[in-house]
Scaffold this motif. Structure first.
Motif, mmCIF file in Angstrom:
data_model
loop_
_atom_site.group_PDB
_atom_site.id
_atom_site.type_symbol
_atom_site.label_atom_id
_atom_site.label_comp_id
_atom_site.label_asym_id
_atom_site.label_seq_id
_atom_site.Cartn_x
_atom_site.Cartn_y
_atom_site.Cartn_z
ATOM 1 N N UNK A 161 -63.824 52.955 -13.053
ATOM 2 C CA UNK A 161 -62.990 54.033 -12.571
ATOM 3 C C UNK A 161 -62.812 55.119 -13.643
ATOM 4 N N UNK A 162 -62.687 54.660 -14.903
ATOM 5 C CA UNK A 162 -62.496 55.621 -15.979
ATOM 6 C C UNK A 162 -63.824 56.167 -16.502
ATOM 7 N N UNK A 163 -64.832 55.304 -16.475
ATOM 8 C CA UNK A 163 -66.035 55.633 -17.236
ATOM 9 C C UNK A 163 -67.196 56.118 -16.391
ATOM 10 N N UNK A 164 -66.998 56.230 -15.085
ATOM 11 C CA UNK A 164 -68.169 56.467 -14.243
ATOM 12 C C UNK A 164 -68.949 57.700 -14.672
ATOM 13 N N UNK A 165 -68.258 58.754 -15.062
ATOM 14 C CA UNK A 165 -69.011 59.947 -15.439
ATOM 15 C C UNK A 165 -69.688 59.827 -16.822
#
Lengths: 505, 332
Positions: free
Chosen positions: A130-134
């Motif tokens: 959720x935090x790291x997807x990008x």
């Protein structure tokens, strides 16, 4: 980072239609069932149900398929623990300690630990996602052959710890496995060691070979035993002990955290995925544990390390699929096909325009992981009745299941033939004290090591200075050296401490 | 706890099963008056999840309606489709086994480089709706902006760019033919070999290799990350807006990329023309049906109708060019 407005939209999507939720439990059950059948891969299970999703709406379809994915991810560890059969290559490290635990009568705990570690691993991986997807999607494509080569070498370091009593035999077995891994047509189009058998062009079929080496060889050596667990009192199936395993898993937060991190990172690299992450996590846990010597003999930490890493790879693979629109493996390829069927194209623009849907998918996976805890508990309870079956029924039935499974992989005789050949090889190795697990690790990594070394050579033209242009590769190398240095240092300190205590007493 | 079966109960059980089987089977054995009277198998010589698998699974329900029998998809992946193609030919040519494959380049490759126990003409392609093309692309971060840059750099120093490619592929043939036409030294090119189109595309999108030559349709999801440089076809494709090979290197020979679709045994066409006609018209009708076109194009699958004549001609033309440049395919 998280966009709160989109997050609340995601809640709205998920709570507005109950139809999305009715597919979760059937999906999990299907996944558990297919995942625990050796030879039936996650991809196959999802491919079978793909046409059904054509008649569903987009979100229910994706939730149904990801439920199968989640269920099958854990399903593979059940035969790994109870029968030493890794149904997929991602459950190999689970057999190392899970199966010895079963044989000692700690099957309840082992299954409970595996289930809890899987669930936590999945949860952690989706939180990270959720935090790291990008950022993750930015890094994934930058992974060149040199980086992957170092990752594979890191995995190979496990050979040292699998060696058992004799390092020389361990290395020999590992080298044998590596050489087996290079059979077939390599990346440059050269054909080696196929003996003119067409199906060996793709290499030795890994899953039947693993089943032969690990399971069949083990079973042949158990012909004279009456039960998997010698002591009749220990053959109980106890819900209390299974849930006790839950608590035990929670006590090892570092191992789970490290496993989940390794799983997400490795899982997000296309084509590498969970088959490496469980080995890496196991090897790290073993080197860093004060009781590292008992790994491979039924140490619960080994199961925790393996299961937290292989289940969290799912989150990593989903990150790559959602962010880049490219499949990391068969399962995500099926998911992308389902996307396409509903006119949705994965990739950077999908995330940018449909953040609410992406969050909805991620959150439904949270829910799946939590439901897996309940559904899996029932499944594990029933499956563990296997330990009560007398060996004279169990050995032939398991061999038959393994045989059918090896046939099911691609529906040709290549699977059963490989299984038979490797059962004999495995039996011989066990008989003469060579560690079969080292050969399995070599077999899984052989192709990866060779292909990436070859491509590194092709790109660099043989110039060592190329490594300096790849900061990522140097970082991985540095991490590896630091990790090994630290564990050697702490081992030394423990030894010295033990020495001082001995001297004092 | 042991479960006891006595011999009698086991005998009853097996006897019962045999009886049930013998009651059920005659209906299958004797009802062969009109084709098709039993389920039809579709061999896909690739694993689940690939293009052909998806095409077969998406098309099958619609084709099944028109043939009036269920279709079973059988995946026989491995060895560059050699195993699946051989398996298909081993099945009887009675119209109960169909094939869904990447006829080009895999059939010619099986024959030319893998010593296959068959000839390309043993297969008859009814329709090859999906016609891929080789595309040369670079990363948006590479600094290369046009095919002229690539050609000039490689002419000055053939070792100046790394090229991601699959060995023994139509893409490799296209690269070498282009190099010959524009005057780049073939042998010095720095090829970086990948095991599949996907890994090669990822490598160029991540700027791990400078350029890559791979099937163009697979680049669509990565469109934001790459610059298309050259398309190996005689007309623009998929709105890439890049140069096409017939403009950049007039007179250069090239081969089309994967040509995928539906085939039968060549011997069926001769041996049982009525059955062949039934299958052919069903495939044609299905391919042209609006609801099929809608369902398949939403899944990014091709369903254009070219018919057997065009499809086989195109396959054989590709096979001929590949045979002419066999040394490229073998000399890895």
């Amino acid at each position: 980072m998280i966009d709160l407005a989109e997050l609340s939209d995601a809640f709205t999507i998920l709570s507005s239609s109950w139809s999305a939720w009715i597919f979760v439990i059937p999906g999990l059950l299907l996944g558990l069932f297919f995942g625990s059948m050796p030879g039936i891969s996650i991809t196959m299970a999802m491919a079978i149900f793909l046409p059904m999703t054509l008649y569903m709406d987009f979100l229910p379809a994706i939730i149904f398929l990801t439920s199968i994915y989640t269920g099958a991810g854990f399903g593979g560890s059940v035969p790994a623990i109870l029968m030493n059969i890794p149904g997929t290559s991602s459950a190999v490290a689970t057999t190392f300690d899970g199966y010895p635990m079963s044989r000692q009568g700690r099957h309840n705990e082992a299954l409970g630990i595996a289930l809890a570690s899987s669930v936590i691993g999945t949860l952690v991986s989706y939180i990270l996602l959720m935090f790291l997807i990008e950022p993750v999607s930015g890094i994934v494509l930058k992974m060149g052959p040199l980086e992957l080569f170092f990752v594979a070498i890191w995995g190979l370091m496990l050979l040292g710890s699998l060696a058992g009593e004799s390092i020389a035999r361990g290395l020999l077995a590992g080298t044998f496995g590596l050489l087996l891994g290079t059979v077939g047509m390599n990346s440059a189009g050269y054909i080696r060691g196929t003996m003119d058998i067409p199906w060996l062009l793709d290499g030795v079929p890994t899953i039947p070979a693993m089943m032969g080496l690990l399971a069949a060889s083990q079973l042949l050596n158990l012909v004279n035993t009456k039960h998997l667990i010698e002591d009749e009192d220990l053959r109980r199936i106890s819900m209390r002990k299974i849930t006790g395993g839950f608590r035990e898993a929670f006590q090892h937060k570092t191992i789970i955290g490290r496993g989940a991190l390794i799983g997400v990172v490795i899982g997000s690299i296309p084509g590498v995925g969970s088959s490496i992450s469980n080995l890496l996590s196991y090897s790290e846990a073993r080197r860093n544990a004060p009781d590292g010597d008992t790994f491979g003999k039924g140490n619960p930490k080994g199961v925790i390390a393996a299961e937290s890493a292989n289940s969290s790879s799912e989150g990593g693979a989903m990150a790559t699929m959602l962010a880049l629109g490219i499949p990391g493996g068969g399962a995500t390829a099926i998911l992308l096909a389902a996307f396409a069927m509903h006119n949705v194209v994965g990739g950077p623009s999908f995330i940018a325009n449909n953040k609410d849907v992406v969050y909805a998918i991620i959150m439904s996976n949270f829910a799946q992981a939590l439901l897996l805890l309940g559904v899996g508990l029932g499944f594990v309870y029933i499956a563990s009745y296997i330990v009560r079956v007398p060996m004279r029924y169990l050995i032939p039935s398991v061999l038959v299941v393994a045989l059918f499974g090896s046939y099911a992989i691609n529906g040709t005789a290549s699977g059963p033939i490989t299984l038979a050949v490797f059962s004999v090889i495995g039996w011989g190795m066990v008989r003469y004290n060579y560690p079969v697990a080292a050969a399995v690790v070599g077999l899984i990594l052989g192709n990866l090591v060779e292909g990436n070394l070859l491509r590194t050579y092709q790109i660099s033209g043989g110039e060592l200075a190329y490594a300096l242009e790849r900061p990522g590769a140097l970082l991985i190398l540095a991490l590896m050296v630091v990790s090994f240095g630290l564990s050697a240092f702490s081992k030394m300190r423990r030894k010295r401490k033990a020495g001082v205590q001995m001297g004092a007493s | 706890m042991t479960i006891k079966y006595n011999r009698r109960s086991l005998l009853k059980l097996t006897g019962g099963t045999l009886a049930a089987a013998s009651v059920a089977s005659p209906s299958i054995l004797f009802a062969q008056d009109s084709y098709p009277s039993r389920p039809i198998n579709v061999v896909v010589p690739f694993d689940t999840g690939g293009y052909n698998d998806r095409l077969a699974r998406a098309f099958a329900p619609f084709l099944s309606q028109r043939l009036g029998q269920p279709l079973n998809i059988i995946n026989r992946g491995g060895a560059g489709a050699l195993l699946g193609h051989s398996y298909f030919l081993q099945q009887p040519d009675d119209g109960y086994t169909l094939l869904c494959t990447s006829a080009a380049p895999f059939l010619p490759l099986n024959v030319l480089t893998q010593n296959a126990p068959f000839a390309v003409t043993d297969f008859h392609m009814m329709n090859l709706p999906s016609r891929d093309y080789t595309m040369m692309a670079t990363s948006t971060e590479s600094g290369i902006t046009s095919i002229e840059d690539v050609i000039n750099q490689l002419k000055a120093d053939p070792r100046s760019l790394t090229i991601g490619i699959q060995p023994a592929s139509a893409d490799l043939v296209n690269l070498m033919l282009l190099a010959d036409t524009v005057g780049i030294s073939r042998d010095e090119l720095r090829l970086v070999t990948y095991d599949g189109g996907g890994p090669a595309r990822n490598a160029v999108a991540g700027n791990v290799v400078d350029i890559a030559l791979v099937g163009g349709q697979g680049f669509l999801p990565l469109a934001d990350k790459i610059v298309p440089l050259l398309i190996f076809d005689d007309a623009p494709r998929d709105n890439w807006g890049s140069a096409i090979v017939t403009e950049v290197a007039p007179g250069a020979d090239f081969v089309l990329g994967s040509q995928r679709g539906w085939g039968v045994h060549a011997s069926l066409v001769e041996g049982s023309p009525e059955i062949y006609q039934t299958i052919l018209s069903a495939v044609e009708e299905t391919s042209k049906a609006p609801e099929v076109i809608e369902a398949l194009s939403s899944a990014q699958l091709a369903t254009d109708w070219f018919g057997p004549e065009v499809s086989n001609r195109s396959l054989l033309a590709t096979a001929a060019v590949m045979e002419q440049h066999l040394s490229i395919l073998q000399g890895s």
